[in-house]
Write an enzyme that holds these catalytic residues in place. Structure first.
Site, short mmCIF file in Angstrom:
data_model
loop_
_atom_site.label_atom_id
_atom_site.label_comp_id
_atom_site.label_asym_id
_atom_site.label_seq_id
_atom_site.Cartn_x
_atom_site.Cartn_y
_atom_site.Cartn_z
NE ARG A 103 38.88 31.18 43.32
CZ ARG A 103 39.48 30.79 42.47
NH1 ARG A 103 39.90 29.52 42.29
NH2 ARG A 103 40.37 31.58 42.08
CG HIS A 130 39.04 35.75 38.68
ND1 HIS A 130 39.36 36.12 39.90
CD2 HIS A 130 39.65 34.68 38.38
CE1 HIS A 130 40.26 35.07 40.19
NE2 HIS A 130 40.71 34.36 39.08
CD GLN A 133 43.77 35.62 36.40
OE1 GLN A 133 43.86 35.02 37.30
NE2 GLN A 133 45.03 35.80 35.73
CG ASP A 223 38.81 31.12 31.65
OD1 ASP A 223 39.70 30.30 31.90
OD2 ASP A 223 37.91 31.54 32.12
CB CYS A 263 43.13 33.57 34.20
SG CYS A 263 41.91 32.31 33.97
NE ARG A 291 45.13 36.47 40.61
CZ ARG A 291 44.31 35.49 40.93
NH1 ARG A 291 44.26 34.38 40.22
NH2 ARG A 291 43.56 35.55 41.99
#
Ligand code: CP
Ligand code: NVA
Length: 306
Positions: A103, A130, A133, A223, A263, A291
């Site tokens: 990340r 991402h 996700q 988001d 998310c 996830r």
């Protein structure tokens, strides 16, 4: 499958579908108490240059459940933080571990890492994408709606964010209808949009009007307005999002049985109202749970467990 998962575009539609199918099988096995440890003796290095709750915990617990081990490496506390080049770190870690999840900020850093690593590399979020996700999000939609390919998706928020960009890739890969509503200052990366529209089967609309995007949507998704790394520009940035909150009025335009995705982490009262976030249409905690299952599916596929 390719060696690495850097963007959704690394996957064919069939590969992406089978990741989701396998994640659902792994979820069912876990719920039924089945012990499944095909990765005994394997290790995953997890490199974080940004904060995380879900990604860190789901990868680490996922590896443990598969009989394997995960190590948390903060860039700050390793030699990466003191300037050891990516090409050297990638080659060194390839001698110790079986897979790396990163990340970080720049997408090109993950690409460079993958180029020099001889082991699979997973993008755990960059400023640009991402992918884990969005695979999890689609798994969640499939669980709730059975078919997820023939639905209308709305993304209301920052069109230049990692989430919006990954949704664009997903629409191209899976061929569904995606409408992104974003302020004029936050339009998606144009090269990505052009290539998704050229190569993909999906229909991708970008508008500055949240109502146009929300109309008849089966899935409404948002988001944060200010992503990690952009905090310094927060006050200036959020001025552009007036009228972009997912609230009662906006979801009133969606299909009656719409579902709400986020998310997480969420900023209640900014991108979504408290009421909608906590409503029966919101599936955000099932989404967060998924996830775990999708990470396990990705790890098994990249580590060659059929
Ligand atoms: N959604 C997500 O990636 O959460 P974390 O930042 O907590 O990992
Ligand atoms: N766009 C958000 C996603 C967090 C999971 C960020 O990058 O901060």
């Amino acid at each position: 499958m390719k060696k690495d998962l850097i963007t959704i575009s690394d996957l064919t539609k069939d590969e992406a579908l089978s990741l989701i199918t396998r994640a659902r099988e792994l979820k069912a096995m876990l719920k039924n108490g089945v012990i499944y440890q095909p990765l005994k003796g394997k290790s995953l290095a997890m490199i974080f240059a940004k904060s995380s709750t879900r990604t860190r915990v789901s990868f680490e617990v996922g590896m443990t459940q598969l009989g394997a081990h995960a190590l948390f490496l903060s860039t700050e506390k390793t030699q990466m933080g003191r300037g050891e080049p990516i090409c050297d770190t990638a080659r060194v870690l390839s001698r110790y571990v079986d897979c790396v999840m990163i990340r970080t900020f720049e997408q090109s850093d993950v690409e460079d890492f993958a180029k020099f690593a001889t082991i699979p590399v997973i993008n755990g979020l960059t400023d640009m994408y991402h992918p884990c996700q969005v695979l999890c999000d689609l798994m969640t939609v499939q669980e709730k709606k059975d078919d997820f390919l023939n639905l209308k998706y709305a993304f209301i928020g920052d069109g230049a964010s990692n989430m919006a960009h990954s949704w664009i890739n997903a629409a191209a890969t899976f061929g569904f209808e995606l409408r992104i509503a974003t302020p004029k200052k936050c339009m998606p990366n144009q090269a990505l949009l052009n290539s998704a529209r050229r190569g993909g089967a999906g229909s991708i609309i970008v508008t500055n009007d949240p109502k146009e995007a929300a109309q008849d949507a089966d899935v409404i998704n948002t988001d944060v307005w200010v992503s990690m790394g952009q905090e310094g520009d927060r006050n200036e940035k959020i001025k552009h999002f007036s009228g972009f909150q997912v609230d009662d009025a906006l979801v009133g335009l969606c299909a009656d049985d719409y579902i709400f995705l986020h998310c997480l982490p969420v900023h209640r009262g900014e991108e979504v109202s408290e009421d909608i976030f906590e409503s029966a249409h919101s599936v955000v905690f099932d989404q967060a749970e998924n996830r775990l299952h999708i990470q396990k599916s990705i790890l098994l596929a990249l580590l060659g467990v059929e």
